[in-house]
Design an enzyme around this catalytic site. Sequence first.
Site, short mmCIF file in Angstrom:
data_model
loop_
_atom_site.label_atom_id
_atom_site.label_comp_id
_atom_site.label_asym_id
_atom_site.label_seq_id
_atom_site.Cartn_x
_atom_site.Cartn_y
_atom_site.Cartn_z
N GLU A 1 0.84 -1.20 0.00
CA GLU A 1 0.00 0.00 0.00
C GLU A 1 0.87 1.25 0.00
O GLU A 1 1.88 1.28 0.72
CB GLU A 1 -0.93 -0.01 1.22
CG GLU A 1 -1.92 -1.14 1.21
CD GLU A 1 -2.82 -1.20 2.44
OE1 GLU A 1 -3.77 -2.00 2.44
OE2 GLU A 1 -2.58 -0.44 3.40
N HIS B 1 -7.94 1.26 1.95
CA HIS B 1 -7.70 1.05 3.39
C HIS B 1 -8.39 2.14 4.22
O HIS B 1 -7.78 2.77 5.08
CB HIS B 1 -6.20 1.01 3.69
CG HIS B 1 -5.88 0.25 4.95
ND1 HIS B 1 -4.72 -0.45 5.13
CD2 HIS B 1 -6.59 0.09 6.11
CE1 HIS B 1 -4.70 -1.00 6.33
NE2 HIS B 1 -5.84 -0.69 6.94
#
Length: 316
Positions: free
Chosen positions: A263, A282
Amino acid sequence: MVTAAPRVLFHFAPTDVLRARLEPRLDGLDVRWCAEHDEERFAALLPETDALWHVLRPITAADLARAPRLGLIQKLGSGVNTIDLDRARAAGIAVANMPGANAPAVAEAALTLMLAALRRVVPLDAATRRGAGWPIDTTLPERVGEIGGRTVGLVGHGAIARRLEAPLVALGAAVVWHSPSGSAADPGWRPLDALLAESDIVSLHLPLTASTERLIDARRLALMRPGAVLVNTSRGGVVDEPALVEALRTRLGAAGLDVFAAEPIDPANPLLGLDNVVALPHVAWLTAETMDRCVDIAADNTRRLASGEPLRNLVP
């Protein structure tokens, strides 16, 4: 013990509206805000920081070496895989989390992803926007469905999974679950492989540890029912992503993903090229209400640090 107002580095950059909402909760604390991507400001603030309120950007040994006053890393959430725990222990820095603080938001997000995946919300929204929603696609009944009448398997059975059970049952689903701490004596408990084979929807609620990394691998994905849906709001590393891509191309019906192995996710990641994937960056945890709860807990623990009181929810 901290003698002056404890200096907090809040690794988050709120809007003016959110900051005004949160500031009344910060009485007695000297809070400095820092965006997670602002490495220069972060490095400049660390040396004078007593408590670091951590969100997602990994906290490394190099960061801790620049923070001689640091007494507490307070995770806003439960997962601490983004903190160098060994280095923190060696430096005498306490690490605390807040299990359950984000449970309402993440449970609702998991339910949202289930529904969006089952009803193909993303491709249907795109088709409607480009003028291709009509005439109605008569193949849709073969590719969309309802939660009612399906079996939902919850992998992990902490605060988030337990909160998710009631709305699933209210919608008519049968709920089964797996946790290493459970057993056949517990109602609804299944061994993991049995749960995967039985469930129409599998929702992951696990921390990322050495024992859970790539827990959902090619072998376990092959156990899932053809057309099944996988939802992950825990940590991306729990799933073998290349194996998931292949499964989504061949056997699985859809996936709803809030988390990824790396990420921010690379836009070239093949998961993002599949129209049976619903993707979020997220943010399942991120609501104003979650921020209220998290800041209250973080502020309380930071005041405890300053007064020498025992800290809550210390991570071993």
